[in-house]
Design an enzyme around this catalytic site. Structure first.
Site, PDB file in Angstrom:
ATOM      1  N   CYS A  84       0.837  -1.203   0.000  1.00  0.00           N
ATOM      2  CA  CYS A  84       0.000   0.000   0.000  1.00  0.00           C
ATOM      3  C   CYS A  84       0.876   1.259   0.000  1.00  0.00           C
ATOM      4  O   CYS A  84       1.543   1.545  -0.984  1.00  0.00           O
ATOM      5  CB  CYS A  84      -0.974  -0.034   1.165  1.00  0.00           C
ATOM      6  SG  CYS A  84      -2.362   1.109   0.941  1.00  0.00           S
ATOM      7  N   HIS A 115      -3.603  -5.447   1.017  1.00  0.00           N
ATOM      8  CA  HIS A 115      -3.454  -5.821   2.419  1.00  0.00           C
ATOM      9  C   HIS A 115      -3.956  -7.253   2.602  1.00  0.00           C
ATOM     10  O   HIS A 115      -4.908  -7.669   1.945  1.00  0.00           O
ATOM     11  CB  HIS A 115      -4.271  -4.895   3.323  1.00  0.00           C
ATOM     12  CG  HIS A 115      -3.798  -3.485   3.358  1.00  0.00           C
ATOM     13  ND1 HIS A 115      -2.624  -3.123   3.983  1.00  0.00           N
ATOM     14  CD2 HIS A 115      -4.336  -2.346   2.846  1.00  0.00           C
ATOM     15  CE1 HIS A 115      -2.465  -1.809   3.875  1.00  0.00           C
ATOM     16  NE2 HIS A 115      -3.483  -1.321   3.181  1.00  0.00           N
TER      17      HIS A 115
END
Length: 497
Positions: free
Chosen positions: A331, A435
């Site tokens: 991310c 994630h």
């Protein structure tokens, strides 16, 4: 008619989340239809539901204990501090606004109405709702704006179990002081005390428990031992990132501890493995020469990138890349590994542009829309042959759109044809927006064996238990600990009243 019970604490990090999780699992195993609820969370550690809504991770774990899907209503208000005295306010899974932190009180009345309406709407669908508080339930300076503690206990008409942590010392004073600071109606709601993180002889401690009961006129339900279980707990964040986990031999994996680090739970699936010694570091000297270096997610990517440069970590990572150390960004970490991050709209602050590592041929441009979704795809790069065609899944929480300049460097392509990861030409630097990518066994096993082979270690022959099965096993152990050490018959009596 549904029942409810609320777990409150004498302070932060006393173990409220874990006790609430234990209640969820215990009553689920008793055949009840159970759901968790936390009115307000303050955390950078969040999750995205299958319908693209954002919620705190603690209630995800509790939903897993109940064996139901996580839903944003389980955590209707999530506050995410984002630096520069700004806080992102998420209501029922969607971003409502970004406010100056000191202006939170202006939203208070509206948020109280939201959590009450949300609870009333969903509670009738379950036999039992286990509510969790936030921090200390007796902060007199915050009482007027309290949402997550006694306000919610009253709104849900819940009996309260108060949790105190004996490991930090002063447990009797913390319990007595908390009870003394509550008003008479609030004290009436407290039906039992749990002493958490107990070490030593329970028989020797029983006289003190009896004495405490006589002082506060509330039963002490028992002591939960200081256990060695792998239960994700919002209250244990500090312990985890301070490396209080047991050191192991094997692969040395370093996670950079960013000031605005988010979603450290991405690495729980790694830390459970015997082959992995996971360390969190926030300075250049502690990095050493790891087998894998990870730059995690961030709530303020530009500020965290500047932190890396200021602390000398940036230069150390550049040195490691030159000797082909495997580097992974997730991310915000993925964005940091690229060429640049542009923030012309000032989404994260006053800095409009920052140069990244340039390891990956990507550029990220922030925009107003926040991406929150669950995603599936596959590894399309052949630069690491072991990964090719492996299916991957996870969830995305990020601002910004990332552009890749060379299709040959695409690492992960999603089922909707979007790019969700890149890899450098040498194959030692990887990044992804996903994630939870290590929660899937195929990718996890492949990644571990790749690292072992890369470092001339033996590949693991044992089948890695799925992370889902592993977590359920740990939750069942937790429920047994609760039943063995806490007077659950008394708790069940409390629920019947």
């Amino acid at each position: 008619m549904s029942k409810s019970i609320m777990v409150l604490g004498t302070a932060s990090s006393v173990g409220k989340s874990t006790i609430a999780t234990a209640f969820c699992r215990y009553f689920k195993n008793k055949g009840m239809k159970v759901a968790p609820f936390k009115a307000l969370n303050i955390s950078l550690n969040s999750f995205v539901t299958e319908d693209g809504l954002e919620m705190g991770r603690a209630q995800v774990v509790q939903a897993e204990a109940c064996e139901i899907k996580p839903r944003a209503w389980m955590n209707p208000v999530l506050l995410k501090p984002s630096g520069n005295m700004k806080t992102q306010v998420i209501v029922n899974g969607k971003v409502k606004c970004n406010i100056d932190s000191y202006k939170y009180k202006e939203l208070n009345k509206e948020l109280k109405e939201v959590v009450k309406e949300t609870y009333d709407e969903i509670s009738k669908d379950y036999n039992l709702v286990v509510l969790e508080g936030s921090g200390s339930c007796a902060e007199i300076n915050l009482k007027e704006s309290d949402i997550a503690n006694m306000y919610m206990a009253k709104a849900s008409n819940s009996p309260v179990i108060l949790v105190a942590d004996i490991d930090r010392g002063g447990v009797f004073a913390s319990v007595v002081g908390t009870i003394a600071l509550l008003d008479s109606e609030e004290r009436e709601r407290v039906k039992g005390i749990i002493i958490n993180k107990f070490r030593g002889s329970i028989e020797s401690f029983k006289p003190a428990m009896k004495q405490l009961e006589e002082i506060i006129n509330i039963p002490v339900l028992g002591t939960m031992p200081y256990y060695d279980l792998d239960i994700e707990d919002e209250d244990s964040v500090t312990e985890i990132i301070n490396n209080k986990n047991k050191e192991k031999n094997g692969l040395d994996v370093v996670v950079i501890r960013l000031p605005y680090m988010s979603n450290f739970t991405d690495f729980n699936s790694l830390s459970r493995l015997d082959e992995i010694n996971l360390r969190y570091v926030d300075n250049e000297k502690e990095i050493g020469n790891p087998n894998l270096l990870i730059i995690p997610g961030s709530k303020n990517t530009i500020e965290d990138l500047k932190f890396l440069k200021k602390r000398g970590i940036y230069s150390k990572i550049v040195e490691l890349e030159k000797i082909n150390t495997v580097i992974l960004g997730i991310c915000g970490g993925y964005q940091i590994l690229g060429e640049s991050i542009e923030d012309e709209l000032g989404i994260e602050g006053d800095v409009r542009s920052e140069k990244g590592f340039g390891f990956l041929p990507i550029k990220t441009v922030f925009n107003k829309e926040k991406v929150t979704k669950q995603s599936r795809g596959e590894v399309v790069s052949k630069k690491i042959k072991e990964f090719f065609n492996i299916e991957v899944s996870g969830y995305e929480i990020h601002n910004g759109k990332t552009f890749i300049s060379n299709e040959e460097n695409i690492f992960i392509r999603l089922n909707n044809n979007e790019v969700a990861g890149a890899i450098n030409n040498k194959g030692n630097v990887l990044g992804t927006y996903l994630h939870g990518i290590f929660d899937e066994n195929d990718f996890l096993t492949c990644f571990i064996n790749y690292l072992l082979n890369n470092n001339h270690m033996y590949k693991t022959n044992s089948k890695i238990i799925s992370y889902k099965e592993y977590k359920l096993n740990e939750l069942d152990k937790l429920a047994r600990l609760l039943e063995e050490n806490i007077d659950m018959k008394k708790v069940e009596e409390i629920l019947k009243k």
